[in-house]
Design an enzyme around this catalytic site. Structure first.
Site, PDB file in Angstrom:
ATOM      1  N   HIS A 209     -10.176  90.966 -62.156  1.00 51.30           N
ATOM      2  CA  HIS A 209      -9.479  89.804 -62.711  1.00 51.30           C
ATOM      3  C   HIS A 209      -9.702  88.503 -61.946  1.00 51.30           C
ATOM      4  O   HIS A 209      -9.202  87.456 -62.343  1.00 51.30           O
ATOM      5  CB  HIS A 209      -7.976  90.072 -62.847  1.00 51.30           C
TER       6      HIS A 209
HETATM    7  N1  UDP Z   1      -1.390  97.485 -61.665  1.00 46.91           N
HETATM    8  C1  UDP Z   1      -0.727  98.106 -62.712  1.00 46.91           C
HETATM    9  N2  UDP Z   1      -1.396  98.277 -63.900  1.00 46.91           N
HETATM   10  C2  UDP Z   1      -2.699  97.886 -64.078  1.00 46.91           C
HETATM   11  C3  UDP Z   1      -3.368  97.266 -62.988  1.00 46.91           C
HETATM   12  C4  UDP Z   1      -2.676  97.071 -61.797  1.00 46.91           C
HETATM   13  O1  UDP Z   1       0.432  98.511 -62.569  1.00 46.91           O
HETATM   14  O2  UDP Z   1      -3.257  98.071 -65.179  1.00 46.91           O
HETATM   15  C5  UDP Z   1      -0.648  97.245 -60.403  1.00 46.91           C
HETATM   16  C6  UDP Z   1      -1.286  97.850 -59.170  1.00 46.91           C
HETATM   17  O3  UDP Z   1      -0.842  99.164 -58.958  1.00 46.91           O
HETATM   18  C7  UDP Z   1      -0.819  96.887 -58.078  1.00 46.91           C
HETATM   19  C8  UDP Z   1      -0.713  95.547 -58.782  1.00 46.91           C
HETATM   20  O4  UDP Z   1      -0.669  95.842 -60.177  1.00 46.91           O
HETATM   21  O5  UDP Z   1       0.480  97.269 -57.643  1.00 46.91           O
HETATM   22  C9  UDP Z   1      -1.902  94.681 -58.442  1.00 46.91           C
HETATM   23  O6  UDP Z   1      -1.856  93.549 -59.202  1.00 46.91           O
HETATM   24  P1  UDP Z   1      -3.126  92.607 -59.414  1.00 46.91           P
HETATM   25  O7  UDP Z   1      -4.393  93.368 -59.197  1.00 46.91           O
HETATM   26  O8  UDP Z   1      -2.927  91.916 -60.717  1.00 46.91           O
HETATM   27  O9  UDP Z   1      -2.907  91.483 -58.314  1.00 46.91           O
HETATM   28  P2  UDP Z   1      -3.431  91.236 -56.844  1.00 46.91           P
HETATM   29  O10 UDP Z   1      -2.914  92.348 -55.996  1.00 46.91           O
HETATM   30  O11 UDP Z   1      -4.920  91.151 -56.871  1.00 46.91           O
HETATM   31  O12 UDP Z   1      -2.804  89.934 -56.470  1.00 46.91           O
END
Ligand code: UDP
Length: 362
Positions: A209
């Site tokens: 993403h």
């Molecule tokens: N996650 C989820 N469903 C999905 C993809 C990710 O529940 O389809 C959860 C994952 O387990 C983690 C969080 O979303 O806890 C990560 O979010 P994201 O990758 O959007 O953000 P980042 O951590 O990169 O800021």
């Protein structure tokens, strides 16, 4: 003590859930602490917001700013206008922000300008990559934060280098890990598990993403081609982030081994993580979860603000070079991926530590 807890986007919900539990517990034990949960509306639909409230038992927000959509500036502006009104109507003693999203930065700015102290949970982490909107959010937020709750000692070192007084830094661990440990026994199979004949370690899990990876059609296309070329005949499960969906629709990519799905619920997604052969991702939070679960993780970025997931955990930075991806996937297929350890204080008790410190700070 009255606290505003700010949450706006998917990873925020996962990070604030244990804080709410810990505040509720202290309140029930007679301590003078209470909170307002403020949802900025940055992520607002069922898949990116509502389901996390349901699955993680997060109570209804007291206030919803409804500031979803728009460009970076439109979104930050709408959140700032909304939160300013909230504080004008009724102020608070402390504004607690988590992570690195626009809501984090926007509410920290509003709070400080209105004389409200700011605490930043996950303060001090740095990728050094100023092309990431999140890195700008981290630096701006930390430049006006009063109390820093850090996930690693290194985050504290970063803050000290930036001139922060060490008395304002509290190394407490990781609230995302609190949530993971609390809900691990409730992880459950997604509905397509049987239909796709998924079994422990017979599939890969993919999430993408970051704007630098998914906004460009060629770059997204090349990743998918390389991943499928180097994953033998294993299925690749790809829950598609709303940002990625736009580009994916334009390139119209499909392959019989690539299973596209909507963003998943937390319990189903982490069931898939826990049982996967490996996770391929550009997420930050997921590299922490794979580290805790000991699952191999390939990060499609050149840098990370979470180096402990590489130095201690199961994560490797693969960068954006297809040759590197091929080498890494060969290691997975040969079962020669490194084994990882667990970073200090990632033990499920972080939120409790934070609340104990907040009570002392009064
Ligand atoms: N996650 C989820 N469903 C999905 C993809 C990710 O529940 O389809 C959860 C994952 O387990 C983690 C969080 O979303 O806890 C990560 O979010 P994201 O990758 O959007 O953000 P980042 O951590 O990169 O800021």
């Amino acid at each position: 003590m009255n606290i505003d807890l700010i949450a706006g986007a998917r990873p925020n919900f996962i990070k604030i859930a244990p804080l709410i539990d810990a505040i509720e517990q202290s309140k029930n034990n007679g301590f003078d602490i209470d909170y307002r949960l403020i949802h900025t509306g940055q992520h607002y639909d069922k898949n990116m917001s509502i389901r996390f409230f349901e699955q993680l038992n997060i109570p209804e927000p007291h206030i919803n700013l409804g500031a979803g959509g728009g460009t970076q500036a439109e979104q930050a502006g709408a959140i700032m206008r909304g939160y300013e009104k909230v504080l004008l109507n009724k102020s608070t003693d402390l504004c607690v922000v988590v992570g690195d999203v626009n809501s984090t930065m926007a509410c920290a700015i509003v709070a400080r300008k209105m004389g409200v102290k700011v605490a930043h949970v996950e303060g001090g982490i740095r990728s050094g990559d100023m092309t990431m909107p999140e890195e700008i959010n981290r630096i701006v937020t930390d430049s006006i934060t009063n109390y820093f709750f850090t996930t690693t000692k290194l985050a504290g070192e970063n803050l000290k280098k930036a001139g922060v007084n060490e008395n304002a830094i509290f190394f407490v661990g990781n609230t995302m890990i609190d949530t993971l440990m609390k809900f691990k026994s409730s992880f459950r199979k997604p509905i397509f598990w049987d239909k796709l004949n998924l079994e422990n370690q017979n599939y890969f899990l993919l999430t993408l993403h970051r704007p630098s990876n998914v906004d460009n059609e060629n770059s997204l296309n090349n990743y998918l081609v390389e991943i499928l070329k180097n994953t033998s005949d294993y299925p690749v499960i790809f829950p598609v982030h709303p940002r990625t969906k736009n580009t994916l629709n334009k390139i119209g990519f499909s392959n019989k081994r690539l299973f596209l799905t909507e963003p998943m619920g937390y319990l189903e997604f982490n069931y898939l993580t826990m049982n996967s052969k490996a996770v391929i991702t550009d997420s930050g939070g997921i590299t922490e979860e794979t580290t805790l679960m000991g699952v191999p993780c390939l990060t499609l970025r050149d840098n990370t603000e979470r180096p402990e997931t590489v130095d201690i955990g199961t994560n490797e930075l693969i960068g954006t070079n297809p040759e590197q991806l091929k080498l890494a996937l060969t290691k997975i297929l040969n079962s020669t991926w490194k084994k990882g350890g667990i970073p200090e204080k990632w033990d499920g008790n972080t939120a409790q530590r934070i609340v104990e410190i907040l009570l002392k700070l009064g």
